[in-house]
Scaffold this active site. Sequence first.
Site, PDB file in Angstrom:
ATOM      1  N   LYS A   1       0.881  -1.174   0.000  1.00 15.96           N
ATOM      2  CA  LYS A   1       0.000   0.000   0.000  1.00 15.96           C
ATOM      3  C   LYS A   1       0.910   1.213   0.000  1.00 15.96           C
ATOM      4  CE  LYS A   1      -1.723  -1.668   3.932  1.00 15.96           C
ATOM      5  NZ  LYS A   1      -3.148  -1.688   3.644  1.00 15.96           N
TER       6      LYS A   1
ATOM      7  N   LYS B   1      -0.487   4.181   8.210  1.00 18.25           N
ATOM      8  CA  LYS B   1      -0.632   2.783   7.762  1.00 18.25           C
ATOM      9  C   LYS B   1       0.333   1.856   8.512  1.00 18.25           C
ATOM     10  CE  LYS B   1      -2.149   4.218   3.107  1.00 18.25           C
ATOM     11  NZ  LYS B   1      -3.496   3.635   2.915  1.00 18.25           N
TER      12      LYS B   1
ATOM     13  N   THR C   1      -8.919  -1.103   0.605  1.00 24.20           N
ATOM     14  CA  THR C   1      -9.517  -1.987  -0.400  1.00 24.20           C
ATOM     15  C   THR C   1      -8.592  -3.179  -0.658  1.00 24.20           C
ATOM     16  OG1 THR C   1      -8.661  -0.443  -2.052  1.00 24.20           O
ATOM     17  CG2 THR C   1     -11.016  -0.354  -1.589  1.00 24.20           C
TER      18      THR C   1
ATOM     19  N   LYS D   1      -9.086  -7.466  -1.332  1.00 25.62           N
ATOM     20  CA  LYS D   1      -8.445  -8.236  -2.408  1.00 25.62           C
ATOM     21  C   LYS D   1      -7.711  -9.454  -1.839  1.00 25.62           C
ATOM     22  CE  LYS D   1      -8.090  -3.867  -4.782  1.00 25.62           C
ATOM     23  NZ  LYS D   1      -7.296  -2.637  -4.944  1.00 25.62           N
TER      24      LYS D   1
HETATM   25  C1  26W Z   1      -5.035  16.658  -2.006  1.00 23.68           C
HETATM   26  C2  26W Z   1      -4.154  15.495  -1.690  1.00 23.68           C
HETATM   27  C3  26W Z   1      -4.924  14.244  -1.516  1.00 23.68           C
HETATM   28  C4  26W Z   1      -4.756  13.224  -2.429  1.00 23.68           C
HETATM   29  C5  26W Z   1      -5.476  12.058  -2.291  1.00 23.68           C
HETATM   30  C6  26W Z   1      -5.811  14.104  -0.485  1.00 23.68           C
HETATM   31  C7  26W Z   1      -6.527  12.955  -0.350  1.00 23.68           C
HETATM   32  C8  26W Z   1      -6.360  11.936  -1.242  1.00 23.68           C
HETATM   33  C9  26W Z   1      -7.174  10.676  -1.141  1.00 23.68           C
HETATM   34  C10 26W Z   1      -8.573  10.991  -0.668  1.00 23.68           C
HETATM   35  C11 26W Z   1      -6.513   9.685  -0.259  1.00 23.68           C
HETATM   36  C12 26W Z   1      -7.035   8.307  -0.485  1.00 23.68           C
HETATM   37  O1  26W Z   1      -6.691   7.674  -1.443  1.00 23.68           O
HETATM   38  N1  26W Z   1      -7.856   7.825   0.440  1.00 23.68           N
HETATM   39  C13 26W Z   1      -8.173   6.414   0.443  1.00 23.68           C
HETATM   40  O2  26W Z   1      -9.375   6.187  -0.263  1.00 23.68           O
HETATM   41  C14 26W Z   1      -9.647   4.794  -0.378  1.00 23.68           C
HETATM   42  C15 26W Z   1     -10.872   4.639  -1.245  1.00 23.68           C
HETATM   43  O3  26W Z   1     -11.999   5.077  -0.590  1.00 23.68           O
HETATM   44  C16 26W Z   1      -9.825   4.172   1.003  1.00 23.68           C
HETATM   45  O4  26W Z   1     -10.009   2.793   0.849  1.00 23.68           O
HETATM   46  C17 26W Z   1      -8.587   4.446   1.859  1.00 23.68           C
HETATM   47  O5  26W Z   1      -8.797   3.979   3.182  1.00 23.68           O
HETATM   48  C18 26W Z   1      -8.270   5.924   1.868  1.00 23.68           C
HETATM   49  O6  26W Z   1      -7.045   6.172   2.543  1.00 23.68           O
END
Ligand code: 26W
Length: 683
Positions: A491, A497, A598, A602
């Site tokens: 991950k 994490k 997720t 898997k």
């Molecule tokens: C603006 C920078 C930024 C970039 C990406 C802020 C936030 C993010 C994402 C929201 C982070 C992310 O990928 N979150 C993940 O989303 C997944 C799908 O719902 C979850 O399974 C994860 O737990 C979560 O960390």
Amino acid sequence: DRWLMTQEQYKKDDPKTVYYMSMEFLMGRALGNNLINLTDYKEVQEALEEMGINLNVIEDQEPDAALGNGGLGRLAACFLDSLATLGYAAYGCGIRYHYGMFKQKIENGYQVETPDNWLKEGNPFEIRREEYAKEVRFGGNIRVEKDPKTGRDMFIQENFESVLAIPYDMPIVGYNNNLVNTLRIWDAKAITDFHLDSFDRGEYQKAVEQENLAKTIVEVLYPNDNHYAGKELRLKQQYFFISASLQEAVDKYLRDHDDIHKFYEKVTIQMNDTHPTVAVAELMRLLMDEHGLEWDEAWEVTTKTCAYTNHTIMAEALEKWPIGYLKKVVPQLVPIIEILDDKVRRRFSDESTAIIDRNDTVHMAHIDIHYGFSVNGVAALHTDILKQSELNHFYKIYPDKFNNKTNGITFRRWLLHCNPRLTALLDETIKDEYKEDASKLVKLLEYKDDETVLKRLLEIKKENKKDLAAYLKETQAIEIDADTIFDIQVKRLHEYKRQQLNALYIIDKYLEIKEGILPKTPITAIFGAKAAPAYVIAKDIIHLILCLQEIINNDPEVSPYLKVVMVENYNVTKAEKLIPACDISEQISLASKEASGTGNMKFMLNGAVTLGTEDGANVEIHELVGDDNIFVFGASSDEVIEHYKKADYSAKDYYKKNPKIKAAVDFITGKQMMKIGCKESLE
Ligand code: 26W
């Protein structure tokens, strides 16, 4: 043919259409998955075999479409597969980054980032649709003028720069249903042709600038996961794909319908986190300025069209744009956002729900919650935390908007394609139904005491582990033994994490083995993780894992019982090789922090047991699979949240009191690490 037929069918049936707006689509490879969904994989494989060609070798020629960071981007990709399979009229809308997620090289114990030039040799899975090009405007100033006919204020954008957004369509093949949906990603092109013979200096300058803007806007994906950096170019990317996508959504609606007031009856704009939030203001602008609606009419349409998914409670991930940035990049939206803020402030005195705060910062999530019809979390626990703490003030105002949609994964990629052996066994035992309806997997319980099936399951796992061992030998010259336990954590690298907790466990095991306490079965600890290039601690943790790999694997006393492997450049394609070969799935986030996860699903689907905390979707997995299949430990999310409130957790106390913890932590700055040059950054 199927693609055209599907679109014609939608035109005839006129179903409601969902536009899934996302800055990220982490698609991986298309060839194998498309063949699976067309149910032609085996036939094609056999036909090629007769010609002496191995389909896997062909598949390996395709670069991953890595237009995403991690969980959020991969979720978007899985949703597209599901939507097509379930027959929903759906578009994915995003950006055609010329460079996707960086490629990770491991050099001298450190991560090195190199560019991902995924389009270098062309992309056969896309069609350029010049005919749907849209103009998108940036910057300049706003002049207010009274409309002589209506007396209404009109906001006129002047001195702006334009780029042309050109869509590229990628087919999204549904499983076994002849349906093909579309992922539409936008590229940018300069609007003015660049005339080197231009004599007008102002025009010349502008032409160069617009050319540069077009080039930079779609150049590269920001490699931050769960961390907001507040870069102007990122805001430009957001407005670029949102404006183009919304213009097309409105145009398409008006090609088949005449009453724009009823737009929401046929369209939903689903926003993947707050990255697409400018959509709320842009839809208002389009409805008023381009389609003549009054404010209240535009407001009604917008609030019934837009919906928001929250993916994280990490404070540092929340998007807050200084209004000055918005004035510079999208001045045409600022008067609208100011009115949106004003309306909220008139209704609710509570400062914490304001859109523009006292420091002139715009809270993107607040726009979505006030002006969307739905707010969802991505797992039961996560949605509860949103309701009870993070977004409690909003929940009190709008209890009915909040709902949960626990994440999911596509079985086509994460079982049928990546684990053909297990798929074959399922085909023999429970037949096909589970491929379209996951709940049918419970049928396998009928075989829980069937010795031959249980034996087959073990054999399949063993074969998958041998494949992974061969792959790691070939790609990284690392030798691992398929008779050891494969304990895997893959991950993005992030403190929450807790890859560092896993590393401490490995050090503890190492020290035990040195003392002659041997594990019953030898262990291979496998990691795969990219660190955001500017995230120093994350890079240190990768360095730590690589140092452990060096020390442990080269210690003849220890390596028969314990090995450490850092898989280079973890991505979707590598996940497809790692997940079917796993015995222990590590899902050990600090409870309350991982919205869903997720990867946890898997691994479980491919028959690994989980070692995890009661966090995200682990909680729901636990309820479904029981204590025999998931081993939970650690503080509950309530306890963690309580510790934050009281600020009463001291890691140092544990270090002082627990000799095993002390020994493991001290090892990190100890002599052995120094010897291989690992000390410096870890101290
Ligand atoms: C603006 C920078 C930024 C970039 C990406 C802020 C936030 C993010 C994402 C929201 C982070 C992310 O990928 N979150 C993940 O989303 C997944 C799908 O719902 C979850 O399974 C994860 O737990 C979560 O960390």
